[in-house]
Scaffold this motif. Sequence first.
Motif, PDB file in Angstrom:
ATOM      1  N   ARG A  44     -14.611   7.895 -54.046  1.00 28.91           N
ATOM      2  CA  ARG A  44     -14.104   9.235 -54.277  1.00 28.91           C
ATOM      3  C   ARG A  44     -13.329   9.354 -53.056  1.00 28.91           C
ATOM      4  N   PRO A  45     -11.523   9.337 -53.330  1.00 29.90           N
ATOM      5  CA  PRO A  45     -10.767   9.110 -52.043  1.00 29.90           C
ATOM      6  C   PRO A  45     -11.225  10.734 -50.569  1.00 29.90           C
ATOM      7  N   SER A  46     -11.204  10.556 -49.581  1.00 29.04           N
ATOM      8  CA  SER A  46     -12.228  11.264 -48.537  1.00 29.04           C
ATOM      9  C   SER A  46     -11.001  12.083 -47.746  1.00 29.04           C
ATOM     10  N   TRP A  47     -10.120  12.485 -48.734  1.00 28.75           N
ATOM     11  CA  TRP A  47      -8.494  13.192 -48.001  1.00 28.75           C
ATOM     12  C   TRP A  47      -8.506  14.135 -47.661  1.00 28.75           C
ATOM     13  N   THR A  48      -8.121  14.588 -46.586  1.00 28.78           N
ATOM     14  CA  THR A  48      -8.296  15.791 -46.094  1.00 28.78           C
ATOM     15  C   THR A  48      -7.697  17.182 -46.241  1.00 28.78           C
ATOM     16  N   VAL A  49      -8.241  18.246 -46.940  1.00 28.51           N
ATOM     17  CA  VAL A  49      -7.274  19.277 -47.169  1.00 28.51           C
ATOM     18  C   VAL A  49      -7.078  20.691 -46.055  1.00 28.51           C
ATOM     19  N   GLU A  50      -5.671  21.160 -45.677  1.00 31.16           N
ATOM     20  CA  GLU A  50      -5.965  21.895 -44.307  1.00 31.16           C
ATOM     21  C   GLU A  50      -5.819  23.367 -45.142  1.00 31.16           C
ATOM     22  N   ALA A  51      -6.791  23.977 -43.562  1.00 27.53           N
ATOM     23  CA  ALA A  51      -7.377  24.436 -44.061  1.00 27.53           C
ATOM     24  C   ALA A  51      -7.177  25.925 -42.840  1.00 27.53           C
ATOM     25  N   ALA A  52      -6.158  26.902 -43.541  1.00 29.71           N
ATOM     26  CA  ALA A  52      -6.180  28.315 -42.625  1.00 29.71           C
ATOM     27  C   ALA A  52      -7.630  28.505 -41.518  1.00 29.71           C
ATOM     28  N   PRO A  53      -7.419  29.371 -40.561  1.00 28.09           N
ATOM     29  CA  PRO A  53      -8.315  30.513 -40.239  1.00 28.09           C
ATOM     30  C   PRO A  53      -8.930  31.503 -41.182  1.00 28.09           C
ATOM     31  N   PRO A  54      -9.887  31.892 -41.970  1.00 33.78           N
ATOM     32  CA  PRO A  54     -10.875  32.606 -42.739  1.00 33.78           C
ATOM     33  C   PRO A  54     -10.301  33.769 -42.018  1.00 33.78           C
ATOM     34  N   LEU A  55      -9.414  34.595 -42.730  1.00 32.95           N
ATOM     35  CA  LEU A  55      -9.095  35.865 -42.230  1.00 32.95           C
ATOM     36  C   LEU A  55     -10.293  36.846 -42.182  1.00 32.95           C
ATOM     37  N   PRO A  56     -10.091  37.893 -41.039  1.00 32.34           N
ATOM     38  CA  PRO A  56     -10.799  38.947 -40.324  1.00 32.34           C
ATOM     39  C   PRO A  56     -11.398  39.941 -41.642  1.00 32.34           C
ATOM     40  N   VAL A  57     -12.682  39.596 -41.976  1.00 28.10           N
ATOM     41  CA  VAL A  57     -13.572  40.284 -42.952  1.00 28.10           C
ATOM     42  C   VAL A  57     -13.006  42.101 -42.538  1.00 28.10           C
ATOM     43  N   ASP A  58     -12.706  42.826 -43.454  1.00 29.84           N
ATOM     44  CA  ASP A  58     -11.926  44.085 -43.235  1.00 29.84           C
ATOM     45  C   ASP A  58     -12.449  44.712 -44.657  1.00 29.84           C
ATOM     46  N   THR A  59     -13.665  44.639 -44.618  1.00 34.88           N
ATOM     47  CA  THR A  59     -14.564  45.372 -45.498  1.00 34.88           C
ATOM     48  C   THR A  59     -13.602  46.561 -46.057  1.00 34.88           C
ATOM     49  N   ARG A  60     -13.495  47.118 -47.249  1.00 33.34           N
ATOM     50  CA  ARG A  60     -13.714  48.526 -47.508  1.00 33.34           C
ATOM     51  C   ARG A  60     -14.277  48.959 -48.657  1.00 33.34           C
ATOM     52  N   PRO A  61     -15.281  49.495 -48.425  1.00 30.42           N
ATOM     53  CA  PRO A  61     -15.968  49.825 -49.620  1.00 30.42           C
ATOM     54  C   PRO A  61     -15.606  51.025 -50.829  1.00 30.42           C
ATOM     55  N   GLU A  62     -14.707  51.713 -50.062  1.00 31.10           N
ATOM     56  CA  GLU A  62     -14.314  52.658 -51.126  1.00 31.10           C
ATOM     57  C   GLU A  62     -13.684  51.993 -52.518  1.00 31.10           C
ATOM     58  N   ILE A  63     -12.774  51.644 -52.158  1.00 31.64           N
ATOM     59  CA  ILE A  63     -11.855  50.169 -52.849  1.00 31.64           C
ATOM     60  C   ILE A  63     -13.100  49.867 -54.092  1.00 31.64           C
ATOM     61  N   ARG A  64     -13.501  49.230 -53.938  1.00 31.72           N
ATOM     62  CA  ARG A  64     -15.097  48.987 -55.073  1.00 31.72           C
ATOM     63  C   ARG A  64     -15.576  49.746 -55.881  1.00 31.72           C
ATOM     64  N   ALA A  65     -15.630  50.863 -55.099  1.00 34.09           N
ATOM     65  CA  ALA A  65     -16.338  52.464 -55.661  1.00 34.09           C
ATOM     66  C   ALA A  65     -15.699  52.847 -56.201  1.00 34.09           C
ATOM     67  N   GLN A  66     -14.207  52.827 -55.924  1.00 32.67           N
ATOM     68  CA  GLN A  66     -13.842  54.063 -57.215  1.00 32.67           C
ATOM     69  C   GLN A  66     -13.555  53.210 -58.078  1.00 32.67           C
ATOM     70  N   TYR A  67     -12.753  51.951 -58.023  1.00 24.71           N
ATOM     71  CA  TYR A  67     -12.924  51.320 -58.910  1.00 24.71           C
ATOM     72  C   TYR A  67     -14.175  51.479 -59.697  1.00 24.71           C
ATOM     73  N   ALA A  68     -15.288  50.689 -59.386  1.00 28.30           N
ATOM     74  CA  ALA A  68     -16.780  50.865 -60.623  1.00 28.30           C
ATOM     75  C   ALA A  68     -16.392  52.411 -61.494  1.00 28.30           C
ATOM     76  N   ALA A  69     -16.825  53.691 -60.395  1.00 32.87           N
ATOM     77  CA  ALA A  69     -16.080  55.037 -61.027  1.00 32.87           C
ATOM     78  C   ALA A  69     -15.221  54.784 -62.506  1.00 32.87           C
ATOM     79  N   ALA A  70     -13.669  53.868 -62.079  1.00 28.63           N
ATOM     80  CA  ALA A  70     -12.663  54.372 -62.869  1.00 28.63           C
ATOM     81  C   ALA A  70     -12.976  53.047 -64.392  1.00 28.63           C
ATOM     82  N   ARG A  71     -13.825  51.774 -63.879  1.00 27.57           N
ATOM     83  CA  ARG A  71     -14.376  51.564 -65.568  1.00 27.57           C
ATOM     84  C   ARG A  71     -15.335  51.599 -66.170  1.00 27.57           C
ATOM     85  N   ALA A  72     -16.075  52.557 -65.582  1.00 30.47           N
ATOM     86  CA  ALA A  72     -17.096  53.436 -66.150  1.00 30.47           C
ATOM     87  C   ALA A  72     -17.147  53.863 -66.936  1.00 30.47           C
TER      88      ALA A  72
END
Length: 480
Positions: free
Chosen positions: A452-480
């Motif tokens: 298996r070749p060991s080529w490298t893959v360019e990885a950008a730095p991670p995006l800062p975690v910016d969690t906004r729980p309200e997005i998933r909360a309102q999605y869960a309510a609508a989906r339900a």
Amino acid sequence: MTLVAGVDSSTQSCKVVVRDLETGALVRSGRAAHPEGTEVDPAVWWEALRTALEAAGGLADVAAVSIAGQQHGMVVLDAEGRVIRDALLWNDTRSAAAARDLIAEVGADAYAARVGVVPVASFTATKLRWLRDAEPANAGRVAAVALPHDWLTWRLRGYGPADESPLGPDLEALTTDRSDASGTAYWGAASGTYDLDLFERALGRPGREAGASGDATTSDAVVLPRVLGPGESAGRTPEGVLVGPGAGDNAGAALGLGAAEGDVVVSIGTSGTVFAVTDAPVADPSGTVAGFADASGVSLPLIATLNAARVLDAIARLLGVDHDGLSSLALSAEPGAGGVVLVPYFEGERTPNLPDAKASIHGLTLASTVPANLARAAIEGMLCGLADGLDAVRAVGVRERRILLIGGAAQNPAVAAVAAQVFDAAVVVPAPGEYVADGGAVQAAWALTGTRPSWTVEAAPPLPVDTRPEIRAQYAAARA
Ligand SMILES: Nc1ncnc2c1ncn2[C@@H]1O[C@H](COP(=O)(O)OP(=O)(O)O)[C@@H](O)[C@H]1O
Ligand SMILES: O=C(CO)[C@@H](O)[C@H](O)COP(=O)(O)O
């Protein structure tokens, strides 16, 4: 310089990369479009492959090639090697009732234990059951069943109907690999074998692996491609180019990215997928997480949604903007899109398993009904479905240090920004690239050198975690 090539024959297009064996550097590339639709004549994939290879400078100076592709599609061949009917793709949901029938007959627990998956309409077995029931004359003519990458690999090696190929219709020469075989629901990642009883239950005809000798009782057995391991070769093209085993596209991406423990890949193409490479096979009797095999010899637990990049295509079209315009609009709206929620089940859905569902928009007021909120709601809804999938993948024991965001829509700035708000984890967007085709190139190099070749893959730095729980909360309510 020794060159190797990789192919991604995906839902919407065929992509080819040609790389330097030594360094992995990209030397050339090409692509060609596939038609719309969930039922496709495989001949157009063959044509697109030839066009994309030509656009990538051809294979004359290439030492090895390997084809990854969209998973699960049903390609049925007759004894002359002709395609019997258009292939039913992974996103064709007509076999939803067949999936329910198979589960009722076998049991979800038994399916998970035997082949690591519980049938949903995407999987090949359900399409075969649909064929048995809806088109018995076609089912009776089936001499071999292949997946899209299996069939293309066979064609590239010179096999096919006598009037279209130099080597003719030798069905015994069909091959597949572990990763794609594990998406059929009649080959198990844990057992490493076909479950011929489950195959026969699906099509109503006995099956056998190519190359396995048939006896009098199985002489009409349907041929299933020989399953190759990582680094094995499927053979050569008529011109002498070595052909690797190929892979399902998600396993191909994992290989192309060099995904390792701690990496969870989220791919946003026609399908949305969340998957990881794990040592132990997964068997989830709820059917949410598919216990697929990967392309390196271990496992690839995965969830898939039917509604991903094309949700954004549809809403951009509706708003009269291009992808950049959609991004600008979405980024100009507040997280939560002013309470507007898009539940994006345009094509039915696989996770959750709602094949007949339709999309819906919730929370519209006169004030919130503006293009910016709709653009943002489309991205949030699409990503919330994948965040639910991430929870399911975590629930089978996968632990991530980072999420690698790939696929056509990952390059959209608003998608990356909203991903950092929806996923409660570090999101990395690797350099733009064709990671599935890159996985094919890795396989080609592996088959050529034995390592298996060991080529490298360019990885950008991670995006800062910016969690906004309200997005998933309102999605869960609508989906339900
Ligand atoms: N900048 C972008 N923003 C949003 N969607 C994009 C962007 N660029 C490409 N896409 C979409 O990505 C999809 C193609 O992605 P790809 O991963 O190649 O899909 P597939 O592998 O399923 O064929 C198309 O639906 C295309 O419109
Ligand atoms: O069904 C699945 C995975 O189980 C899909 O991921 C298909 O493999 C299609 O992939 P794309 O063409 O959308 O990348």
